[in-house]
Design an enzyme around this catalytic site. Structure first.
Site, PDB file in Angstrom:
ATOM      1  N   LYS A  58      39.978  38.144  52.231  1.00  0.00           N
ATOM      2  CA  LYS A  58      41.208  37.419  51.914  1.00  0.00           C
ATOM      3  C   LYS A  58      41.239  36.875  50.488  1.00  0.00           C
ATOM      4  CE  LYS A  58      43.276  37.736  55.924  1.00  0.00           C
ATOM      5  NZ  LYS A  58      44.580  38.337  56.109  1.00  0.00           N
ATOM      6  N   SER A 273      36.176  40.545  63.546  1.00  0.00           N
ATOM      7  CA  SER A 273      37.134  41.598  63.181  1.00  0.00           C
ATOM      8  C   SER A 273      36.420  42.767  62.500  1.00  0.00           C
ATOM      9  CB  SER A 273      38.251  41.041  62.297  1.00  0.00           C
ATOM     10  OG  SER A 273      37.736  40.542  61.080  1.00  0.00           O
TER      11      SER A 273
END
Lengths: 316, 101
Positions: A58, A273
């Site tokens: 991110k 994830s």
């Protein structure tokens, strides 16, 4: 209005060391060789995104969004950056806000891990906790409510084109360079969808034969942090479902099992994830092997396990 | 007692956010919920009948897994049972100590 000077690059020979923004991206491409030991001709590779300074993929989108906002003077010492996040984008914003000197307000479901909460507190970000039963969609609704207040710049990572452009210009080109353009398959999970959209657009431009596979949870009720079940979630504005060659669904339990397997066979402590992305990639690897084909499969490992070590599945 | 339904599962409850059931224990409450909405079962339990590890049940603010009687804990009509997905640890018990700034 006070503004923040754009970060400068130092004069060669006088300024030493690497500034924060320059440490984002160019992550290692790790080989998962034990997983594919019995699959001749198959290479399974993962971008180790925890090497970014904020510890996750991110950082890329957050830096792109922040740099754009700084250029447009949308954030400054008196104007807060606002966004909804399930965690890692919030950490990236908080880190950038601390380093570049603008305040950050985050809307986040209260069931993010305690480790994340402590990291955000350490960076000094303001966090507005939202109903855990509503997951990241509750955080998005809260941020939308607040966005009309002029004290905020609503970065809106789910709609902001910088989210996918960061991967189009950065991640995808790194993958092409690191594989010598030999990549045959790309696999990535869908959250904001920025990683999948950006990388896939660039890879398809270079070689339309590269098969791009999106991955998402198998159910609206899941434990895959940061990922969305598109059929039932608030669908990000940047998402184009037509871009994927196919979609693979992963069960939360399969991701947990893969996280433990990667720890114990590859010596890699990855987040949930990332484990889900590897589980999906291994299915593609097994399919290609069964067809007698060679393949270079690249996936994204969004973060490491350090923010998930309090999860009970490690001990089950 | 009242069972609060998480948003992703409200598709099975005609969008109701809470469901009232008659029960003496957490187990009875969940059984009553599953009897009314059989589709919940695969979301909450593994095929061999174990609560999926990312699913947390909270009796008021207490994680049922950590109550002395677990799912056999007694419940009162005024109690609330919440079904919360563990995105990555945390939950209501952690929320109480969440940093505010």
């Amino acid at each position: 209005m006070a503004t923040i000077a754009a970060p400068k690059s130092g004069s060669p020979g006088t300024t030493l060391g690497t500034p924060l923004l320059a440490r984002i991206g160019n992550t290692p491409l790790v080989r998962l060789e034990h997983l594919t030991a019995d699959l001749p001709g198959i290479q399974l590779l993962g971008k180790a995104e925890w090497h970014n300074p904020g510890g996750s993929v991110k950082d890329r989108a957050a830096a792109a969004i922040v740099l754009e906002a700084l250029r447009n003077e949308q954030v400054c010492p008196g104007k807060r950056l606002l966004d909804a996040t399930s965690g890692n984008t919030g950490i990236a914003y908080a880190m950038l806000g601390a380093a570049l000197g603008f305040p950050v307000t985050l809307c986040m479901p209260s069931n993010v891990s305690p480790e994340r909460k402590r990291i955000l507190r350490a960076y000094g970000a303001e966090v507005l906790w939202t109903d855990p039963a509503e997951s990241s969609d509750g955080a998005i609704r809260k941020a939308r409510e607040l966005a009309a207040d002029p004290q905020y710049f609503y970065a809106d990572q789910y709609s902001n084109p910088s989210t996918w452009r960061a991967h189009y210009s950065g991640t995808a080109n790194e993958i092409l360079e690191q594989t010598g353009s030999r990549i045959t398959h790309f696999v990535a999970g869908l959250g904001t969808t920025g990683t999948f959209m950006g990388v896939t657009r660039r890879l398809k431009e270079v070689n339309p034969k590269i098969e791009c596979i999106s991955m998402q949870p198998d159910s609206p009720f899941h434990g895959l942090e940061g990922l969305k079940h598109m059929a039932t979630a608030i669908v990000p504005a940047i998402y184009d479902p037509g871009l994927a060659d196919r979609n693979v669904e992963v069960e939360t339990e399969a991701a947990y099992a893969m996280a433990k397997r990667l720890a114990r066979t590859e010596g890699l402590l990855v987040g949930i994830s990332a484990a889900a992305a590897v589980a999906a990639s291994l299915r593609i690897a097994e399919e290609q092997s069964a067809l007698g084909k060679e393949a270079v499969i690249v996936t994204i490992l969004p973060d490491a396990a350090d923010k998930y070590l309090s999860e009970r599945f490690w001990g089950e | 007692m009242t069972i609060e339904i998480p948003t992703p599962l409200r598709v099975y409850t005609a969008n109701q956010s809470a469901v009232a059931v008659d029960a003496n224990t957490v187990t009875e409450a969940v059984s009553a919920l599953l009897a009314r909405y059989p589709e919940f079962k695969k979301h909450l339990y593994t095929p061999d009948g174990k609560l999926r590890s990312f699913v947390n049940l909270y009796l008021n603010d207490e994680d049922v897994r950590y109550l002395p009687q677990g799912e056999e804990s007694a419940v009162q009509p005024s109690d609330t049972l919440s079904i919360i997905p563990s995105i990555a640890g945390g939950g209501l018990a952690v929320q109480a100590g969440a940093p505010s700034a």
